[in-house]
Design a protein around this motif. Structure first.
Motif, mmCIF file in Angstrom:
data_model
loop_
_atom_site.group_PDB
_atom_site.id
_atom_site.type_symbol
_atom_site.label_atom_id
_atom_site.label_comp_id
_atom_site.label_asym_id
_atom_site.label_seq_id
_atom_site.Cartn_x
_atom_site.Cartn_y
_atom_site.Cartn_z
ATOM 1 N N ALA A 33 0.817 -1.219 0.000
ATOM 2 C CA ALA A 33 0.000 0.000 0.000
ATOM 3 C C ALA A 33 0.850 1.268 0.000
ATOM 4 C CB ALA A 33 -0.922 0.000 1.222
ATOM 5 N N TRP A 34 2.178 1.136 -0.099
ATOM 6 C CA TRP A 34 3.070 2.292 -0.122
ATOM 7 C C TRP A 34 2.865 3.044 -1.420
ATOM 8 C CZ3 TRP A 34 5.166 5.397 2.990
ATOM 9 C CH2 TRP A 34 6.373 6.046 2.778
ATOM 10 N N GLY A 35 2.889 4.349 -1.380
ATOM 11 C CA GLY A 35 2.555 5.176 -2.540
ATOM 12 C C GLY A 35 3.682 5.426 -3.525
ATOM 13 N N PHE A 36 4.760 4.680 -3.424
ATOM 14 C CA PHE A 36 5.891 4.855 -4.344
ATOM 15 C C PHE A 36 6.203 3.517 -5.007
ATOM 16 C CE2 PHE A 36 6.375 8.070 -1.065
ATOM 17 C CZ PHE A 36 6.593 9.223 -1.812
ATOM 18 N N ASP A 37 6.645 3.571 -6.258
ATOM 19 C CA ASP A 37 6.969 2.345 -6.985
ATOM 20 C C ASP A 37 8.323 1.760 -6.571
ATOM 21 O OD1 ASP A 37 4.609 2.312 -8.420
ATOM 22 O OD2 ASP A 37 5.429 3.546 -10.037
ATOM 23 N N LEU A 38 9.210 2.611 -6.088
ATOM 24 C CA LEU A 38 10.531 2.155 -5.665
ATOM 25 C C LEU A 38 10.617 2.212 -4.151
ATOM 26 C CD1 LEU A 38 12.713 4.021 -8.312
ATOM 27 C CD2 LEU A 38 12.057 1.611 -8.315
ATOM 28 N N ILE A 39 11.142 1.165 -3.563
ATOM 29 C CA ILE A 39 11.300 1.091 -2.115
ATOM 30 C C ILE A 39 12.762 1.370 -1.796
ATOM 31 C CG2 ILE A 39 10.940 -0.313 -0.063
ATOM 32 C CD1 ILE A 39 8.406 0.233 -1.853
ATOM 33 N N ARG A 40 12.989 2.452 -1.092
ATOM 34 C CA ARG A 40 14.342 2.856 -0.701
ATOM 35 C C ARG A 40 14.342 3.082 0.804
ATOM 36 N NH1 ARG A 40 15.098 0.975 -4.982
ATOM 37 N NH2 ARG A 40 15.679 2.046 -6.868
ATOM 38 N N ILE A 41 15.059 2.246 1.535
ATOM 39 C CA ILE A 41 15.149 2.362 2.983
ATOM 40 C C ILE A 41 16.619 2.344 3.359
ATOM 41 C CG2 ILE A 41 14.534 1.331 5.210
ATOM 42 C CD1 ILE A 41 12.110 0.062 3.708
ATOM 43 N N GLY A 42 17.015 3.335 4.128
ATOM 44 C CA GLY A 42 18.421 3.432 4.514
ATOM 45 C C GLY A 42 18.624 4.509 5.551
ATOM 46 N N THR A 43 19.772 5.141 5.481
ATOM 47 C CA THR A 43 20.111 6.219 6.403
ATOM 48 C C THR A 43 19.779 7.556 5.753
ATOM 49 O OG1 THR A 43 22.368 6.447 5.567
ATOM 50 C CG2 THR A 43 22.013 4.814 7.322
ATOM 51 N N ALA A 44 20.061 8.629 6.433
ATOM 52 C CA ALA A 44 19.803 9.956 5.872
ATOM 53 C C ALA A 44 20.613 10.183 4.594
ATOM 54 C CB ALA A 44 20.123 11.033 6.902
ATOM 55 N N ASP A 45 21.838 9.648 4.570
ATOM 56 C CA ASP A 45 22.725 9.884 3.425
ATOM 57 C C ASP A 45 22.744 8.753 2.403
ATOM 58 O OD1 ASP A 45 23.558 12.343 4.537
ATOM 59 O OD2 ASP A 45 24.982 11.291 5.812
ATOM 60 N N GLU A 46 22.562 7.537 2.859
ATOM 61 C CA GLU A 46 22.585 6.369 1.971
ATOM 62 C C GLU A 46 21.167 5.842 1.854
ATOM 63 O OE1 GLU A 46 25.200 5.385 0.260
ATOM 64 O OE2 GLU A 46 26.437 6.937 1.190
ATOM 65 N N ILE A 47 20.457 6.311 0.830
ATOM 66 C CA ILE A 47 19.009 6.119 0.779
ATOM 67 C C ILE A 47 18.573 4.673 0.621
ATOM 68 C CG2 ILE A 47 18.668 8.464 -0.042
ATOM 69 C CD1 ILE A 47 17.946 7.273 -2.778
#
Length: 152
Positions: free
Chosen positions: A70-84
């Motif tokens: 249900a996430w509203g983005f096609d790409l899932i990017r999870i990381g730190t503030a600098d390394e997305i």
């Protein structure tokens, strides 16, 4: 075949008079952090969503997951503030349940700072973010659960 006496990483010596392993090393306490983050339909590239902060020395358990159907983005990017995408970087079409660590994989027995490919332990807590890698396709939600093992 030769007979060999050896030890695990918990012991400094395998001789009978060696001291026992440090109880602190043996005492892995699981902590569960469960939450949800919401995006709006007009969120754009560069938007960030703070999920939680975790100790740099914790270990991610395989029970850690993100539900992204249900996430509203096609790409899932999870990381730190600098390394997305230090923890997750994949298209949503790959699957709606993402588990960044699997039992026995390369990241299973590494502290969080190493899983995130940091060059050294920053100490303290590390903030974990979801990042918008493009414009939102719809309003949505991402549920998550971090199961961490901590020895201190």
């Amino acid at each position: 075949m030769p007979r060999r006496d050896t030890k695990s990483t918990l012991y400094s010596d395998h001789s009978p008079d060696a001291s026992m392993a440090d109880p602190q090393d043996l005492l892995g306490i699981p902590y569960v952090t469960t939450g949800m983050v919401t995006n709006e339909a007009d969120d754009s590239f560069g938007s960030t969503f703070l999920l939680c902060e975790l100790p740099s020395t914790c270990y991610l358990d395989p029970a850690t997951f993100f539900t992204v159907g249900a996430w509203g983005f096609d790409l899932i990017r999870i990381g730190t503030a600098d390394e997305i995408s230090a923890l997750v970087g994949q298209a949503k079409s790959v699957g709606s349940l993402i588990q960044p660590v699997a039992a026995g994989d390369a990241d299973y027995d590494r502290p969080l700072w190493q899983v995130l490919d940091l060059t050294e332990d920053p100490g303290g807590n590390i903030a974990i973010y979801a990042h918008a890698a493009g414009a939102a396709t719809a309003a949505g939600q991402m549920r998550f659960r971090f199961v961490t093992i901590r020895n201190n």
